[in-house]
Design a protein around this motif. Sequence first.
Motif, PDB file in Angstrom:
ATOM      1  N   MET A 123       0.836  -1.174   0.000  1.00 32.34           N
ATOM      2  CA  MET A 123       0.000   0.000   0.000  1.00 32.34           C
ATOM      3  C   MET A 123       0.887   1.246   0.000  1.00 32.34           C
ATOM      4  O   MET A 123       1.804   1.374   0.790  1.00 32.34           O
ATOM      5  CB  MET A 123      -0.891  -0.016   1.243  1.00 32.34           C
ATOM      6  N   THR A 124       0.605   2.175  -0.888  1.00 27.78           N
ATOM      7  CA  THR A 124       1.411   3.387  -0.976  1.00 27.78           C
ATOM      8  C   THR A 124       0.759   4.505  -0.169  1.00 27.78           C
ATOM      9  O   THR A 124      -0.458   4.570  -0.047  1.00 27.78           O
ATOM     10  CB  THR A 124       1.567   3.848  -2.440  1.00 27.78           C
ATOM     11  N   ALA A 125       1.617   5.378   0.358  1.00 25.85           N
ATOM     12  CA  ALA A 125       1.119   6.519   1.136  1.00 25.85           C
ATOM     13  C   ALA A 125       0.471   7.519   0.183  1.00 25.85           C
ATOM     14  O   ALA A 125       0.933   7.704  -0.937  1.00 25.85           O
ATOM     15  CB  ALA A 125       2.271   7.168   1.888  1.00 25.85           C
ATOM     16  N   PRO A 126      -0.615   8.150   0.612  1.00 25.84           N
ATOM     17  CA  PRO A 126      -1.248   9.154  -0.254  1.00 25.84           C
ATOM     18  C   PRO A 126      -0.315  10.343  -0.473  1.00 25.84           C
ATOM     19  O   PRO A 126       0.447  10.708   0.413  1.00 25.84           O
ATOM     20  CB  PRO A 126      -2.504   9.579   0.516  1.00 25.84           C
ATOM     21  N   VAL A 127      -0.387  10.908  -1.661  1.00 26.24           N
ATOM     22  CA  VAL A 127       0.437  12.064  -1.986  1.00 26.24           C
ATOM     23  C   VAL A 127      -0.196  13.308  -1.362  1.00 26.24           C
ATOM     24  O   VAL A 127      -1.386  13.551  -1.542  1.00 26.24           O
ATOM     25  CB  VAL A 127       0.547  12.240  -3.523  1.00 26.24           C
ATOM     26  N   GLU A 128       0.602  14.039  -0.592  1.00 23.52           N
ATOM     27  CA  GLU A 128       0.099  15.274   0.008  1.00 23.52           C
ATOM     28  C   GLU A 128      -0.103  16.306  -1.094  1.00 23.52           C
ATOM     29  O   GLU A 128       0.738  16.466  -1.965  1.00 23.52           O
ATOM     30  CB  GLU A 128       1.105  15.802   1.033  1.00 23.52           C
ATOM     31  N   ARG A 129      -1.245  16.970  -1.064  1.00 21.76           N
ATOM     32  CA  ARG A 129      -1.591  17.966  -2.078  1.00 21.76           C
ATOM     33  C   ARG A 129      -1.525  19.351  -1.457  1.00 21.76           C
ATOM     34  O   ARG A 129      -1.790  19.523  -0.269  1.00 21.76           O
ATOM     35  CB  ARG A 129      -3.004  17.731  -2.622  1.00 21.76           C
ATOM     36  N   ARG A 130      -1.201  20.327  -2.271  1.00 24.23           N
ATOM     37  CA  ARG A 130      -1.198  21.727  -1.827  1.00 24.23           C
ATOM     38  C   ARG A 130      -1.997  22.553  -2.803  1.00 24.23           C
ATOM     39  O   ARG A 130      -1.902  22.355  -4.013  1.00 24.23           O
ATOM     40  CB  ARG A 130       0.222  22.271  -1.756  1.00 24.23           C
ATOM     41  N   GLN A 131      -2.765  23.485  -2.278  1.00 23.33           N
ATOM     42  CA  GLN A 131      -3.487  24.419  -3.123  1.00 23.33           C
ATOM     43  C   GLN A 131      -2.746  25.747  -3.083  1.00 23.33           C
ATOM     44  O   GLN A 131      -2.382  26.233  -2.009  1.00 23.33           O
ATOM     45  CB  GLN A 131      -4.925  24.595  -2.650  1.00 23.33           C
ATOM     46  N   LEU A 132      -2.530  26.302  -4.271  1.00 24.07           N
ATOM     47  CA  LEU A 132      -1.784  27.544  -4.414  1.00 24.07           C
ATOM     48  C   LEU A 132      -2.611  28.562  -5.181  1.00 24.07           C
ATOM     49  O   LEU A 132      -3.227  28.232  -6.199  1.00 24.07           O
ATOM     50  CB  LEU A 132      -0.473  27.294  -5.174  1.00 24.07           C
ATOM     51  N   VAL A 133      -2.622  29.789  -4.697  1.00 20.08           N
ATOM     52  CA  VAL A 133      -3.217  30.903  -5.429  1.00 20.08           C
ATOM     53  C   VAL A 133      -2.135  31.404  -6.381  1.00 20.08           C
ATOM     54  O   VAL A 133      -1.001  31.647  -5.953  1.00 20.08           O
ATOM     55  CB  VAL A 133      -3.637  32.040  -4.470  1.00 20.08           C
ATOM     56  N   THR A 134      -2.464  31.559  -7.656  1.00 22.57           N
ATOM     57  CA  THR A 134      -1.482  32.037  -8.624  1.00 22.57           C
ATOM     58  C   THR A 134      -1.786  33.479  -9.005  1.00 22.57           C
ATOM     59  O   THR A 134      -2.947  33.869  -9.124  1.00 22.57           O
ATOM     60  CB  THR A 134      -1.447  31.147  -9.879  1.00 22.57           C
ATOM     61  N   PHE A 135      -0.729  34.252  -9.163  1.00 25.64           N
ATOM     62  CA  PHE A 135      -0.882  35.675  -9.458  1.00 25.64           C
ATOM     63  C   PHE A 135       0.341  36.166 -10.207  1.00 25.64           C
ATOM     64  O   PHE A 135       1.311  35.423 -10.418  1.00 25.64           O
ATOM     65  CB  PHE A 135      -1.126  36.479  -8.176  1.00 25.64           C
ATOM     66  N   GLN A 136       0.277  37.425 -10.613  1.00 22.96           N
ATOM     67  CA  GLN A 136       1.303  37.987 -11.472  1.00 22.96           C
ATOM     68  C   GLN A 136       1.749  39.346 -10.965  1.00 22.96           C
ATOM     69  O   GLN A 136       0.949  40.119 -10.443  1.00 22.96           O
ATOM     70  CB  GLN A 136       0.714  38.141 -12.878  1.00 22.96           C
ATOM     71  N   ALA A 137       3.044  39.623 -11.098  1.00 22.41           N
ATOM     72  CA  ALA A 137       3.610  40.953 -10.855  1.00 22.41           C
ATOM     73  C   ALA A 137       4.583  41.189 -11.999  1.00 22.41           C
ATOM     74  O   ALA A 137       5.526  40.416 -12.186  1.00 22.41           O
ATOM     75  CB  ALA A 137       4.321  41.028  -9.511  1.00 22.41           C
ATOM     76  N   GLY A 138       4.312  42.212 -12.794  1.00 23.28           N
ATOM     77  CA  GLY A 138       5.114  42.410 -14.004  1.00 23.28           C
ATOM     78  C   GLY A 138       4.890  41.224 -14.928  1.00 23.28           C
ATOM     79  O   GLY A 138       3.765  40.757 -15.094  1.00 23.28           O
ATOM     80  N   ASP A 139       5.972  40.725 -15.492  1.00 22.90           N
ATOM     81  CA  ASP A 139       5.886  39.557 -16.373  1.00 22.90           C
ATOM     82  C   ASP A 139       6.081  38.248 -15.624  1.00 22.90           C
ATOM     83  O   ASP A 139       6.107  37.182 -16.227  1.00 22.90           O
ATOM     84  CB  ASP A 139       6.940  39.666 -17.488  1.00 22.90           C
ATOM     85  N   GLU A 140       6.257  38.340 -14.318  1.00 20.81           N
ATOM     86  CA  GLU A 140       6.571  37.159 -13.505  1.00 20.81           C
ATOM     87  C   GLU A 140       5.307  36.517 -12.938  1.00 20.81           C
ATOM     88  O   GLU A 140       4.372  37.213 -12.539  1.00 20.81           O
ATOM     89  CB  GLU A 140       7.500  37.553 -12.355  1.00 20.81           C
ATOM     90  N   LEU A 141       5.312  35.188 -12.890  1.00 25.56           N
ATOM     91  CA  LEU A 141       4.202  34.422 -12.327  1.00 25.56           C
ATOM     92  C   LEU A 141       4.597  33.907 -10.947  1.00 25.56           C
ATOM     93  O   LEU A 141       5.692  33.374 -10.764  1.00 25.56           O
ATOM     94  CB  LEU A 141       3.855  33.244 -13.238  1.00 25.56           C
ATOM     95  N   PHE A 142       3.685  34.065  -9.996  1.00 28.42           N
ATOM     96  CA  PHE A 142       3.942  33.666  -8.621  1.00 28.42           C
ATOM     97  C   PHE A 142       2.800  32.796  -8.110  1.00 28.42           C
ATOM     98  O   PHE A 142       1.708  32.780  -8.681  1.00 28.42           O
ATOM     99  CB  PHE A 142       4.068  34.898  -7.715  1.00 28.42           C
TER     100      PHE A 142
END
Length: 161
Positions: free
Chosen positions: A1-20
């Motif tokens: 049995m494999t351990a479940p993969v931990e998931r993360r939720q991320l808010v994505t946004f932009q400043a200038g031409d950069e993605l964060f």
Amino acid sequence: MTAPVERRQLVTFQAGDELFAADIFLVERVLRWEAPRLLPNVAAWLRGVIDNAGRTIPVVDLRGRLSLPDATATERWRILLITAGGTLVGMAVDAVHEVITVGADAIEAPPAIYRGLAQEYLQGVVRHGERLFVVLDLEHLLTSTERLAMERAMQGEGTRG
């Protein structure tokens, strides 16, 4: 049995031409842009303050904080209400895109090109589709000295009518 993969939720946004991206649990809400009220004698990256639900909230300009070129606000600009070092702060960004879900192991260590202070507030980078996002560690976006300076400016704001 494999351990479940931990998931993360991320808010994505932009400043200038950069993605964060940033952890969704550190983002209280996203507000439409409103020009902050200016504070005298503060760092260039501190745009001023806004009132939200009866709270006076300092607004950090992400472009200024990351030494990106300045720009004029547009209708796409937003203010992310975030927790930075235990303090509620507004963060001015050029646009907010979406919330993405990634495996915790999908976030790679910051590349060697990020050195010094900048590396302290980066958690890493994550690829989502064709895009590459720099994942910010919002808890460390401001140094303790910068937070103290911001709090002093806010105290001065509170003493004016």
